[in-house]
Design a protein around this motif. Sequence first.
Motif, mmCIF file in Angstrom:
data_model
loop_
_atom_site.group_PDB
_atom_site.id
_atom_site.type_symbol
_atom_site.label_atom_id
_atom_site.label_comp_id
_atom_site.label_asym_id
_atom_site.label_seq_id
_atom_site.Cartn_x
_atom_site.Cartn_y
_atom_site.Cartn_z
ATOM 1 N N MET A 1 0.717 -1.135 0.066
ATOM 2 C CA MET A 1 0.074 -0.017 -0.105
ATOM 3 C C MET A 1 0.612 1.299 -0.069
ATOM 4 S SD MET A 1 -3.497 0.818 0.452
ATOM 5 C CE MET A 1 -4.479 1.805 1.376
ATOM 6 N N ALA A 2 1.817 1.421 0.823
ATOM 7 C CA ALA A 2 2.771 2.532 0.946
ATOM 8 C C ALA A 2 3.646 2.764 -0.568
ATOM 9 C CB ALA A 2 3.724 2.225 2.105
ATOM 10 N N ASP A 3 3.956 1.582 -0.973
ATOM 11 C CA ASP A 3 4.594 1.413 -2.396
ATOM 12 C C ASP A 3 3.731 2.040 -3.258
ATOM 13 O OD1 ASP A 3 6.908 0.473 -1.228
ATOM 14 O OD2 ASP A 3 6.514 -1.643 -1.756
ATOM 15 N N ALA A 4 2.508 1.673 -3.397
ATOM 16 C CA ALA A 4 1.512 2.358 -4.399
ATOM 17 C C ALA A 4 1.383 3.798 -4.214
ATOM 18 C CB ALA A 4 0.246 1.639 -4.390
ATOM 19 N N PHE A 5 1.353 4.109 -2.784
ATOM 20 C CA PHE A 5 1.067 5.849 -2.425
ATOM 21 C C PHE A 5 2.515 6.289 -2.953
ATOM 22 C CE2 PHE A 5 1.726 9.297 0.342
ATOM 23 C CZ PHE A 5 0.429 10.001 0.089
ATOM 24 N N GLU A 6 3.671 5.763 -2.551
ATOM 25 C CA GLU A 6 4.937 6.534 -3.180
ATOM 26 C C GLU A 6 4.910 6.689 -4.479
ATOM 27 O OE1 GLU A 6 8.347 4.949 -1.104
ATOM 28 O OE2 GLU A 6 7.332 4.997 0.657
ATOM 29 N N ALA A 7 4.541 5.542 -5.356
ATOM 30 C CA ALA A 7 4.460 5.662 -6.660
ATOM 31 C C ALA A 7 3.508 6.722 -7.360
ATOM 32 C CB ALA A 7 4.189 4.273 -7.192
ATOM 33 N N GLU A 8 2.617 6.758 -6.706
ATOM 34 C CA GLU A 8 1.640 7.863 -7.163
ATOM 35 C C GLU A 8 2.092 9.304 -6.959
ATOM 36 O OE1 GLU A 8 -2.140 9.277 -8.756
ATOM 37 O OE2 GLU A 8 -1.361 7.227 -8.490
ATOM 38 N N ILE A 9 2.918 9.584 -5.895
ATOM 39 C CA ILE A 9 3.301 10.840 -5.570
ATOM 40 C C ILE A 9 4.515 11.019 -6.405
ATOM 41 C CG2 ILE A 9 4.760 12.032 -3.847
ATOM 42 C CD1 ILE A 9 1.744 11.669 -2.976
ATOM 43 N N ARG A 10 5.322 10.092 -6.825
ATOM 44 C CA ARG A 10 6.399 10.196 -8.008
ATOM 45 C C ARG A 10 5.967 10.484 -9.215
ATOM 46 N NH1 ARG A 10 11.177 8.394 -5.338
ATOM 47 N NH2 ARG A 10 10.728 6.910 -3.753
ATOM 48 N N GLU A 11 4.939 9.913 -9.601
ATOM 49 C CA GLU A 11 4.232 10.367 -10.875
ATOM 50 C C GLU A 11 3.721 11.686 -10.829
ATOM 51 O OE1 GLU A 11 0.590 8.812 -13.613
ATOM 52 O OE2 GLU A 11 1.621 7.188 -12.173
ATOM 53 N N LEU A 12 2.987 12.040 -9.896
ATOM 54 C CA LEU A 12 2.341 13.365 -9.763
ATOM 55 C C LEU A 12 3.726 14.420 -9.986
ATOM 56 C CD1 LEU A 12 -0.709 12.900 -7.103
ATOM 57 C CD2 LEU A 12 -0.792 13.355 -9.679
ATOM 58 N N ALA A 13 4.640 14.241 -8.935
ATOM 59 C CA ALA A 13 5.639 15.082 -8.745
ATOM 60 C C ALA A 13 6.483 15.243 -10.298
ATOM 61 C CB ALA A 13 6.722 14.828 -8.010
ATOM 62 N N SER A 121 9.576 25.973 -6.502
ATOM 63 C CA SER A 121 10.835 25.205 -7.252
ATOM 64 C C SER A 121 10.190 23.978 -7.650
ATOM 65 C CB SER A 121 11.789 25.276 -6.084
ATOM 66 O OG SER A 121 12.458 26.458 -5.673
ATOM 67 N N PRO A 122 11.030 23.046 -8.424
ATOM 68 C CA PRO A 122 10.621 21.720 -8.754
ATOM 69 C C PRO A 122 10.147 20.879 -7.271
ATOM 70 C CG PRO A 122 12.446 22.212 -10.040
ATOM 71 C CD PRO A 122 12.279 23.565 -9.029
ATOM 72 N N VAL A 123 9.195 20.154 -7.902
ATOM 73 C CA VAL A 123 8.716 19.334 -6.520
ATOM 74 C C VAL A 123 9.580 18.079 -6.388
ATOM 75 C CG1 VAL A 123 6.786 17.886 -5.622
ATOM 76 C CG2 VAL A 123 6.482 20.050 -6.719
ATOM 77 N N GLU A 124 10.122 17.896 -5.266
ATOM 78 C CA GLU A 124 11.033 16.511 -5.134
ATOM 79 C C GLU A 124 10.420 15.655 -4.140
ATOM 80 O OE1 GLU A 124 13.921 15.824 -6.431
ATOM 81 O OE2 GLU A 124 13.960 17.806 -7.384
ATOM 82 N N PRO A 125 9.878 14.394 -4.302
ATOM 83 C CA PRO A 125 9.486 13.664 -3.495
ATOM 84 C C PRO A 125 10.370 12.936 -2.187
ATOM 85 C CG PRO A 125 10.070 12.587 -5.605
ATOM 86 C CD PRO A 125 10.336 13.805 -5.655
ATOM 87 N N THR A 126 9.922 13.108 -1.118
ATOM 88 C CA THR A 126 10.668 12.737 -0.264
ATOM 89 C C THR A 126 10.873 11.374 0.146
ATOM 90 O OG1 THR A 126 9.026 12.965 1.496
ATOM 91 C CG2 THR A 126 10.461 14.902 1.253
ATOM 92 N N PRO A 127 12.037 10.741 0.482
ATOM 93 C CA PRO A 127 12.089 9.209 0.607
ATOM 94 C C PRO A 127 11.047 8.789 1.622
ATOM 95 C CG PRO A 127 14.214 10.053 0.821
ATOM 96 C CD PRO A 127 13.298 11.321 0.985
#
Length: 127
Positions: A1-13, A121-127
Motif C-alpha cells: 500500500m505504501a509503495d503504491a502511494f509513493e509511486a503515485e506521488i512520484r508520478e504526480l511530482a 521550485s521543482p517538486v522533489e518527493p521525499t523518501p
Amino acid sequence: MADAFEAEIRELAGEINQQIARVREAYGELSVLEHTARSADGMVSVTVGRHGQMRAIELNPRVYRTLSPSQLAEAIMQQADKATAAVSEQSKELLKPLMPEGVPHEEVFGEHATLDAFFPSPVEPTP
C-alpha cells in the motif's frame, strides 16, 4: 500500500515538473519575441518587443520627400500599433496551450507578472 502511494506521488511530482519545464520554455521564447510591421509603401518599418517596447525604427530616405513631419509621426505610430498587436497575439498563441481555462493571459503573463511568482521550485518527493 505504501509503495503504491509513493509511486503515485512520484508520478504526480514528475507531471508537475514536466509542466513547469514547459512553461519555463515558453517563457524563454516570450523573452525574445518581437515583430516588425512595415507600411504598404515600404517607407516606414517598426520593430517592437513583447511588451510593445520599440526595438528599431527604419525609414526609407525617400520618406522625407513624401511625408510631412506630422504624417511621418503618424506613419510610425501606425506601424508601432500594428507590430504591438501582432506581438501580443503571438504571445497569447504561444501560451494558450499552457493556460488554465478561464484565466486571462494578462493576469499570468502581463507586463508586470513574473514566472517565479506563480510556480514553486521543482517538486522533489521525499523518501
